[in-house]
Write a protein that holds these residues in place. Structure first.
Motif, mmCIF file in Angstrom:
data_model
loop_
_atom_site.group_PDB
_atom_site.id
_atom_site.type_symbol
_atom_site.label_atom_id
_atom_site.label_comp_id
_atom_site.label_asym_id
_atom_site.label_seq_id
_atom_site.Cartn_x
_atom_site.Cartn_y
_atom_site.Cartn_z
ATOM 1 N N SER A 129 -15.489 -3.574 22.225
ATOM 2 C CA SER A 129 -15.730 -3.404 20.786
ATOM 3 C C SER A 129 -15.657 -4.734 20.052
ATOM 4 O O SER A 129 -15.440 -4.768 18.838
ATOM 5 C CB SER A 129 -14.703 -2.438 20.190
ATOM 6 N N GLY A 130 -15.809 -5.808 20.797
ATOM 7 C CA GLY A 130 -15.775 -7.127 20.178
ATOM 8 C C GLY A 130 -14.401 -7.752 20.131
ATOM 9 O O GLY A 130 -14.256 -8.908 19.709
ATOM 10 N N GLY A 131 -13.361 -7.027 20.557
ATOM 11 C CA GLY A 131 -12.018 -7.569 20.590
ATOM 12 C C GLY A 131 -11.680 -8.143 21.943
ATOM 13 O O GLY A 131 -12.443 -8.033 22.896
ATOM 14 N N VAL A 132 -10.514 -8.773 22.033
ATOM 15 C CA VAL A 132 -10.063 -9.390 23.273
ATOM 16 C C VAL A 132 -8.728 -8.778 23.683
ATOM 17 O O VAL A 132 -7.804 -8.683 22.874
ATOM 18 C CB VAL A 132 -9.908 -10.917 23.117
ATOM 19 N N ILE A 133 -8.632 -8.363 24.952
ATOM 20 C CA ILE A 133 -7.377 -7.889 25.527
ATOM 21 C C ILE A 133 -6.853 -8.976 26.451
ATOM 22 O O ILE A 133 -7.568 -9.429 27.347
ATOM 23 C CB ILE A 133 -7.573 -6.587 26.319
ATOM 24 N N ALA A 134 -5.618 -9.393 26.239
ATOM 25 C CA ALA A 134 -5.053 -10.475 27.047
ATOM 26 C C ALA A 134 -4.543 -9.947 28.375
ATOM 27 O O ALA A 134 -3.766 -8.996 28.420
ATOM 28 C CB ALA A 134 -3.910 -11.151 26.294
ATOM 29 N N SER A 135 -4.984 -10.555 29.474
ATOM 30 C CA SER A 135 -4.407 -10.250 30.777
ATOM 31 C C SER A 135 -3.295 -11.231 31.124
ATOM 32 O O SER A 135 -2.381 -10.893 31.871
ATOM 33 C CB SER A 135 -5.490 -10.270 31.862
ATOM 34 N N LYS A 136 -3.344 -12.449 30.578
ATOM 35 C CA LYS A 136 -2.296 -13.445 30.800
ATOM 36 C C LYS A 136 -2.166 -14.322 29.564
ATOM 37 O O LYS A 136 -3.163 -14.768 28.991
ATOM 38 C CB LYS A 136 -2.644 -14.298 32.024
ATOM 39 N N ILE A 137 -0.918 -14.548 29.139
ATOM 40 C CA ILE A 137 -0.626 -15.482 28.055
ATOM 41 C C ILE A 137 0.407 -16.465 28.559
ATOM 42 O O ILE A 137 1.458 -16.073 29.071
ATOM 43 C CB ILE A 137 -0.092 -14.770 26.796
ATOM 44 N N LYS A 138 0.111 -17.751 28.428
ATOM 45 C CA LYS A 138 1.042 -18.797 28.852
ATOM 46 C C LYS A 138 1.253 -19.759 27.686
ATOM 47 O O LYS A 138 0.291 -20.314 27.140
ATOM 48 C CB LYS A 138 0.486 -19.548 30.056
ATOM 49 N N ARG A 139 2.515 -19.948 27.283
ATOM 50 C CA ARG A 139 2.822 -20.933 26.237
ATOM 51 C C ARG A 139 3.007 -22.292 26.882
ATOM 52 O O ARG A 139 3.758 -22.434 27.853
ATOM 53 C CB ARG A 139 4.075 -20.525 25.464
ATOM 54 N N GLU A 140 2.320 -23.308 26.340
ATOM 55 C CA GLU A 140 2.360 -24.648 26.908
ATOM 56 C C GLU A 140 2.476 -25.687 25.802
ATOM 57 O O GLU A 140 2.413 -25.372 24.612
ATOM 58 C CB GLU A 140 1.092 -24.921 27.730
ATOM 59 N N GLU A 141 2.627 -26.952 26.226
ATOM 60 C CA GLU A 141 2.548 -28.059 25.281
ATOM 61 C C GLU A 141 1.130 -28.131 24.726
ATOM 62 O O GLU A 141 0.166 -27.696 25.371
ATOM 63 C CB GLU A 141 2.914 -29.378 25.967
ATOM 64 N N VAL A 142 0.985 -28.699 23.554
ATOM 65 C CA VAL A 142 -0.313 -28.750 22.872
ATOM 66 C C VAL A 142 -1.324 -29.538 23.691
ATOM 67 O O VAL A 142 -1.022 -30.626 24.210
ATOM 68 C CB VAL A 142 -0.165 -29.369 21.472
ATOM 69 N N GLY A 143 -2.532 -28.989 23.840
ATOM 70 C CA GLY A 143 -3.611 -29.650 24.555
ATOM 71 C C GLY A 143 -4.924 -29.487 23.808
ATOM 72 O O GLY A 143 -4.943 -29.154 22.613
ATOM 73 N N ASP A 144 -6.022 -29.728 24.514
ATOM 74 C CA ASP A 144 -7.342 -29.559 23.902
ATOM 75 C C ASP A 144 -7.571 -28.106 23.518
ATOM 76 O O ASP A 144 -7.146 -27.185 24.230
ATOM 77 C CB ASP A 144 -8.446 -29.970 24.889
ATOM 78 N N THR A 145 -8.262 -27.891 22.408
ATOM 79 C CA THR A 145 -8.699 -26.551 22.040
ATOM 80 C C THR A 145 -9.901 -26.177 22.906
ATOM 81 O O THR A 145 -10.871 -26.930 22.985
ATOM 82 C CB THR A 145 -9.098 -26.487 20.550
#
Length: 488
Positions: free
Chosen positions: A399-415
């Motif tokens: 439906s145009g949305g995104v379901i996350a299968s994995k989320i990892k918090r990291e140090e800031v990097g490239d977008t």
């Protein structure tokens, strides 16, 4: 070799006995098929990676482990503290009537391979290497890493180090790693302990071949192998590495493919292999019939290589799926958090200081959560704050949305944003998942063969709406530094 996921024969007996013990009163043959509801719940076998703690989350269910027997690499009496995010485990126990909480009776972890890394190839967001002749693929987002110092990670993979790998086998026998733990800086002949699973070939009186390795077993203990070793057997070998291609086995154990012949309630996560149709394919070696299953999201067609969770009863060795959840997709997001809603179980990420767009991602019980800058053992949605930098692997919900299968918090990097191309203005901009990135004379373009294109016009001439493209914005200003057409 297509040895995907196998439960040791001895362990299978324990699982069956454990589930039978969970059952209510009444007659029956006492096998797994006779498992009935415990008080307020039903008996279940679940095989999949640990996605979060508190206690442990496996295949969308939170299992309490206070009274569970935990076995790690054939050693029982372990604690939950020895488990880690990404480990593929088999859980037996009961699931409550709510369907999302339960109590584990047993938790069993058994790695896929352990040994030295060789032939390492850097593919950008993935690393390919071999361990004891077995191909392993590590992913910068979906693979979890661990060692005693917590300093080991994707960027520290190197030839010669000794690692333990857990994950899913694809149709070629390669392992898509969900968890890699560093064991040593280098292997020592006749001392470094190794483990390898596979199918026996060229069996002789005191040696055989396994995935290109010669296994000498003259002095090994043979478990669940009353008739000895012969070609075609599925076995797990433990021993020491005598040389680069020779294992001196100390213990060899037989393995049985799948979850059993008759199971009232089962779930298994892994990669689809041997796909013939929705009514005939395998997941981690378990035969699955999904001809009558509800598939979420319904926009994704089942196929070889797709990572899914299948749930339902096992009858005559086939899992008759009533539900299929797709856990892999083509969407990758690396960006800062704009806002978090614990009530809605969503995270919104911004691009170009939110000036060019934002994406709201849904988090559910199947989402694997990992923290590279803190404590992954307690990391949850509640710990994510505005401004955090997240790497997210997900899929379109249809439906145009995104379901996350994995989320990892990291140090800031490239977008970075990878997903289907919504629209484009040749030589000026691309829109992906509603986010508009401008292009300029410094933007670099690659085709799906990773070939650099000298002109922007060459790129826009070959892409179509719906193609998967990857946009890299190094300084987060909303202007694409690189745009790649991804290989389907």
């Amino acid at each position: 070799m297509n040895m995907l996921y196998r439960i040791p024969v001895a362990t299978m007996i324990v699982l069956v006995a454990s589930l039978t013990a969970c059952g209510g009163g009444g007659g029956g043959g006492g096998g797994v098929a006779d498992v009935t509801a415990g008080i307020g719940g039903t008996g279940k076998i679940a095989s999949g990676p640990i996605t979060a703690f508190g206690s442990i989350y496996v295949n969308d269910v939170k299992y309490e482990t206070d009274t569970a027997t935990i076995e790690i690499n054939d050693v029982s009496g372990q604690t939950q503290a020895e488990l880690a995010i990404g480990m593929v485990v088999t859980v037996t126990g009961t699931v409550n009537d709510d369907g999302i909480t339960g109590t584990a009776d047993t938790v069993v972890f058994d790695n896929e391979v352990e040994g030295p890394v060789s032939d390492l190839v850097d593919d950008g967001n993935t690393r390919r290497f071999t361990v004891l002749g077995t191909m392993v693929v590590a992913d910068s987002t979906t693979t979890s890493f661990d060692d005693d110092t917590s300093s080991f990670g994707f960027d520290n993979l190197a030839n010669g180090i000794v690692v333990e790998v857990s994950g899913f086998r694809d149709g070629t026998g390669a392992i898509l790693a969900t968890y890699i733990e560093k064991q040593a800086d280098s292997f020592v002949p006749d001392q470094t302990e190794v483990e390898l699973k596979g199918v026996v070939s060229s069996a002789g009186p005191d040696s055989f071949q396994l995935d290109g390795m010669r296994v000498d077993f003259e002095a090994a203990d043979l478990e669940d192998l009353p008739s000895g070793i012969s070609d075609g057997m599925s076995v797990e070998v433990e021993g020491v590495l005598a040389s680069v291609t020779v294992i001196t086995a100390t213990r060899i154990e037989a393995y049985s493919e799948g979850l059993g012949d008759e199971v009232d309630d089962a779930s298994i996560e892994g990669l689809i292999t041997d796909f013939q149709s929705n009514s005939s394919f395998k997941v981690n070696g378990q035969l699955v019939d999904a001809s009558s299953a509800t598939i979420e999201p319904g926009s994704v067609a089942l196929r070889d290589g797709l990572r899914i969770e299948a749930e339902g009863p096992v009858t005559a060795g086939t899992l008759i799926a009533d539900e299929i959840e797709i856990h892999s997709g083509d969407i990758d997001i690396e960006a800062r958090v704009f806002s978090v809603s614990a009530a809605d179980s969503t995270v919104t990420l911004s691009f170009g200081a939110a000036a060019i767009g934002s994406i709201t991602v849904t988090v559910n019980n199947a989402t694997e959560l990992e923290d590279d800058i803190g404590d992954s053992s307690s990391f949850s949605l509640d710990d994510i704050e505005d401004g955090d930098f997240l790497k997210i692997r997900g899929l379109d919900d249809g439906s145009g949305g995104v379901i996350a299968s994995k989320i990892k918090r990291e140090e800031v990097g490239d977008t970075i944003l990878q997903g289907p191309l919504d629209s484009f203005v040749s030589g000026a901009s691309v829109t992906v998942l509603g986010v508009i990135f401008s292009t300029d004379m410094d933007t670099e373009f690659d085709d799906d063969g990773e070939n650099k294109l000298s002109e922007a016009a060459d790129f826009f001439a070959i892409v179509d709406i719906g193609d998967i493209i990857k946009v890299t914005d190094e300084d987060g200003d909303g202007i694409a530094d690189e745009i790649d057409q991804e290989d389907d």
